[in-house]
Enzyme design. Structure first.
Site, PDB file in Angstrom:
ATOM      1  N   ASP A  13       0.887  -1.265   0.085  1.00  0.00           N
ATOM      2  CA  ASP A  13      -0.068   0.011  -0.177  1.00  0.00           C
ATOM      3  C   ASP A  13       0.872   1.182   0.075  1.00  0.00           C
ATOM      4  O   ASP A  13       1.453   1.528   0.904  1.00  0.00           O
ATOM      5  CB  ASP A  13      -1.001   0.037   1.291  1.00  0.00           C
ATOM      6  CG  ASP A  13      -1.782   1.276   1.177  1.00  0.00           C
ATOM      7  OD1 ASP A  13      -1.767   1.983   0.233  1.00  0.00           O
ATOM      8  OD2 ASP A  13      -2.740   1.124   2.031  1.00  0.00           O
ATOM      9  N   LYS A 147      10.303  -7.513  18.010  1.00  0.00           N
ATOM     10  CA  LYS A 147      11.034  -8.156  18.803  1.00  0.00           C
ATOM     11  C   LYS A 147      12.201  -7.100  19.390  1.00  0.00           C
ATOM     12  O   LYS A 147      12.550  -7.408  20.641  1.00  0.00           O
ATOM     13  CB  LYS A 147      11.575  -9.311  18.230  1.00  0.00           C
ATOM     14  CG  LYS A 147      12.393 -10.232  19.167  1.00  0.00           C
ATOM     15  CD  LYS A 147      12.937 -11.557  18.690  1.00  0.00           C
ATOM     16  CE  LYS A 147      13.671 -12.338  19.582  1.00  0.00           C
ATOM     17  NZ  LYS A 147      14.144 -13.836  19.282  1.00  0.00           N
ATOM     18  N   HIS A 209      11.200  14.932  38.659  1.00  0.00           N
ATOM     19  CA  HIS A 209       9.658  14.362  39.044  1.00  0.00           C
ATOM     20  C   HIS A 209       8.526  15.515  38.660  1.00  0.00           C
ATOM     21  O   HIS A 209       7.662  15.845  39.385  1.00  0.00           O
ATOM     22  CB  HIS A 209       9.876  14.055  40.357  1.00  0.00           C
ATOM     23  CG  HIS A 209      10.788  12.974  40.859  1.00  0.00           C
ATOM     24  ND1 HIS A 209      10.770  11.935  40.246  1.00  0.00           N
ATOM     25  CD2 HIS A 209      11.531  12.837  41.854  1.00  0.00           C
ATOM     26  CE1 HIS A 209      11.739  11.005  40.590  1.00  0.00           C
ATOM     27  NE2 HIS A 209      12.210  11.661  41.690  1.00  0.00           N
ATOM     28  N   ASN A 372      -0.497  22.740  44.037  1.00  0.00           N
ATOM     29  CA  ASN A 372      -0.356  24.263  44.084  1.00  0.00           C
ATOM     30  C   ASN A 372       1.207  24.552  44.132  1.00  0.00           C
ATOM     31  O   ASN A 372       2.088  23.813  44.461  1.00  0.00           O
ATOM     32  CB  ASN A 372      -0.798  24.937  45.575  1.00  0.00           C
ATOM     33  CG  ASN A 372      -2.124  24.629  45.662  1.00  0.00           C
ATOM     34  OD1 ASN A 372      -3.077  24.800  44.841  1.00  0.00           O
ATOM     35  ND2 ASN A 372      -2.777  24.468  46.991  1.00  0.00           N
ATOM     36  N   ILE A 393      -0.047  28.105  51.446  1.00  0.00           N
ATOM     37  CA  ILE A 393       0.826  28.894  52.535  1.00  0.00           C
ATOM     38  C   ILE A 393       2.159  27.647  52.587  1.00  0.00           C
ATOM     39  O   ILE A 393       3.273  28.358  52.793  1.00  0.00           O
ATOM     40  CB  ILE A 393       0.043  28.969  54.019  1.00  0.00           C
ATOM     41  CG1 ILE A 393       1.478  29.673  54.669  1.00  0.00           C
ATOM     42  CG2 ILE A 393      -0.321  27.768  54.761  1.00  0.00           C
ATOM     43  CD1 ILE A 393       1.749  31.036  54.299  1.00  0.00           C
TER      44      ILE A 393
END
Length: 522
Positions: A13, A147, A209, A372, A393
């Protein structure tokens, strides 16, 4: 061996194939194709080798055997191990990095009334009955590539061509990045790309992170000798290298094992600094040849090096799947530049160029920090980030403590510390943190002896009174929050961090300029 990446193409194709092949060549792939595919692309003036040129063997049995050769399957199945690479070199073979293969359209062929049995058989890629099991080359190529999925890209559907090109433009040049590495690298890249666009200055980010541990932007006012000393080297630093020294110095302990994002091509100066730090990987729009060699040696050759197309723009909408539920929303494309500084609601509307720059840096940073989030910026770098806390805070306190520690690390007594030769940079960062956040002499005897053993000379006590005096000198700091402050306690806490001018961004639309010594909105 050929250093260029290779793509093997053998398709029935051919929809969209010419454009896909052209884009692969633009991405520095060399192409290999089965006779029919290669002839099709050559007729479109696309450079491609026939498989027979690589294997030195012609297609045989009327095209039934095309790619079944060690030069092809060795190139696909080889791993990045010394033994596999030695085998390839011994036989003069090259690795194949992509297999583009779709299977014969057997179903559509047999539904044609004029199709003969022999024609149908030749269009079988897999035929399975109780008496026949026939596997031809196409299926074998796909299985071999699958594989070795860690190194080889498999493309079977022409509908995937566009997505594959987009992924290639975020190239993996070295190493095997994990999911969290991709999260850090792509968030970090967006951050530094936006800063470069807003400020037209080199930018660097140290991510850990999914939040930035530090962000730095080069400033023409930066003193070369100061940052050479901070980096622990005597050579001249490039603007990009200085940006990374700033990013890494914001919170050295949190940056341990970071993923680095650079706004510009990584030069040798920057690579040399990175080579000395403990880091998981890097993403940048490009790499100088020598810098790539330096970085590729890190982590015993497994350092993650990603290269991203700086012109790449993702779709407007982002998708997530949470517990089987598919969610879609418009991605955060808010532009943060000087235009956000126009809506100053306090009477005091005077902003220095430095304050404007630092406010843009702080606000762009919280955009890519887990909410936050609150951060402090000074001297075109982040000096404290408080991320991912449920209470705002607590974000302000955490960021404030880190900002204080950053400022304490600028104290003359820190540069006067004399560490023994051979003490690692991570150990130095830990020792300095211990020195500025506690009283070593009041610690456990064994802990104190371990600490003091790192120095050639015992450090003078860093008294709490001197720390307080030094912290009181910190001023001209910008603070940004990813949402509004519900109570005044956040400003009260900010007053403990710095004196004099503070620019506070409460969100993307409201800006206060507060003089903390006067303690009122002006």
């Amino acid at each position: 061996m050929n250093n260029k990446k290779q793509a093997l193409i053998s398709v029935s194709d051919k929809i969209g194939l010419i454009k896909f092949a052209e884009e692969l060549i633009e991405e520095n792939f060399s192409l290999i194709g089965s006779d029919g595919t290669a002839s099709y692309l050559q007729n479109a003036n696309i450079s491609i080798k026939k498989v027979s040129e690589v294997t030195k063997s012609p297609e045989i049995l009327g095209g039934r055997v095309k790619t079944l050769h060690p030069a092809i399957f060795g190139g696909i199945l080889s791993r990045d191990t010394n033994s596999d690479l030695s085998d390839l070199e011994l036989h003069g073979f090259n690795q194949i990095h992509m297999v583009v293969c779709n299977l014969y359209q057997f179903s559509s062929v047999i539904h044609k009334e004029e199709t003969t049995i022999s024609e149908a058989i030749e269009n079988i890629d897999i035929a399975l009955t109780n008496i026949i099991f026939l596997i031809k080359g196409g299926v074998s190529l796909i299985r071999a590539a699958a594989k070795n999925y860690e190194r080889v890209i498999v493309v079977c559907d022409p509908c995937d061509y566009e997505n594959i090109i987009q992924e290639i433009r975020q190239s993996i040049l070295n190493g095997s990045p994990s999911y969290i590495n991709f999260c850090d690298s792509l968030n970090g890249w967006q951050l530094v790309k936006e800063l470069k666009k807003s400020l037209n200055l080199p930018a660097a980010a140290s991510f850990k992170h999914v939040s930035p541990a530090g962000v730095g932007v080069f400033s023409p006012k930066d003193k070369q000798e100061h940052f050479s000393l901070a980096a622990g080297i005597k050579t001249h630093l490039s603007p990009l290298a200085i940006a990374y020294v700033k990013a890494r110095s914001a919170d050295p302990m949190s940056s341990f094992g970071d993923f680095i994002a650079l706004s510009d091509t990584c030069d040798v100066s920057t690579a040399q600094i990175i080579s000395r730090e403990v880091s998981d990987g890097i993403i940048a729009p490009g790499y100088e040849e020598e810098s790539l060699k330096i970085l590729a040696k890190k982590k015993n050759g497994f350092y993650c090096i990603l290269q991203i197309d700086p012109t790449y723009e993702p779709n407007d909408n982002e998708n997530r799947t949470i517990f089987g539920l598919h969610l879609e929303q418009k991605r955060n494309d808010v532009v943060i530049n000087e235009n956000i500084l126009k809506n100053i609601v306090s009477n005091n509307k005077e902003l220095t160029e430095e304050a404007k720059r630092d406010t843009i840096i702080a606000t762009t940073t919280v955009k890519y920090t887990q909410s936050n989030s609150v951060c402090y910026a000074k001297n075109s770098q982040i000096i404290g980030v408080g991320a991912g806390q449920q209470s705002r805070i607590h974000c302000t306190r955490l960021a404030g403590d880190k900002a204080n520690n950053w400022w304490l690390r600028q104290h003359p007594c820190i540069s006067a510390l004399k560490f023994k030769k051979g003490v690692k940079r991570a150990e130095i960062a830990n020792a300095i943190d211990y020195y500025i956040t506690s009283d070593p002499s009041a610690s456990d005897a064994m802990e104190f002896q371990q600490w003091i053993s790192l120095f050639e000379e015992s450090p003078m006590p860093f008294l709490s009174s001197e720390k307080k005096r030094w912290i009181n000198k910190l001023n001209e700091v910008c603070l940004s929050s990813d949402a509004f402050f519900p109570f005044r306690d956040n400003v009260d806490r900010a007053k403990q961090v710095m004196k004099n001018l503070i620019v506070i961004r409460l969100n993307a639309f409201i800006l206060f300029i507060i003089r903390l010594n006067a303690y009122c909105l002006l």
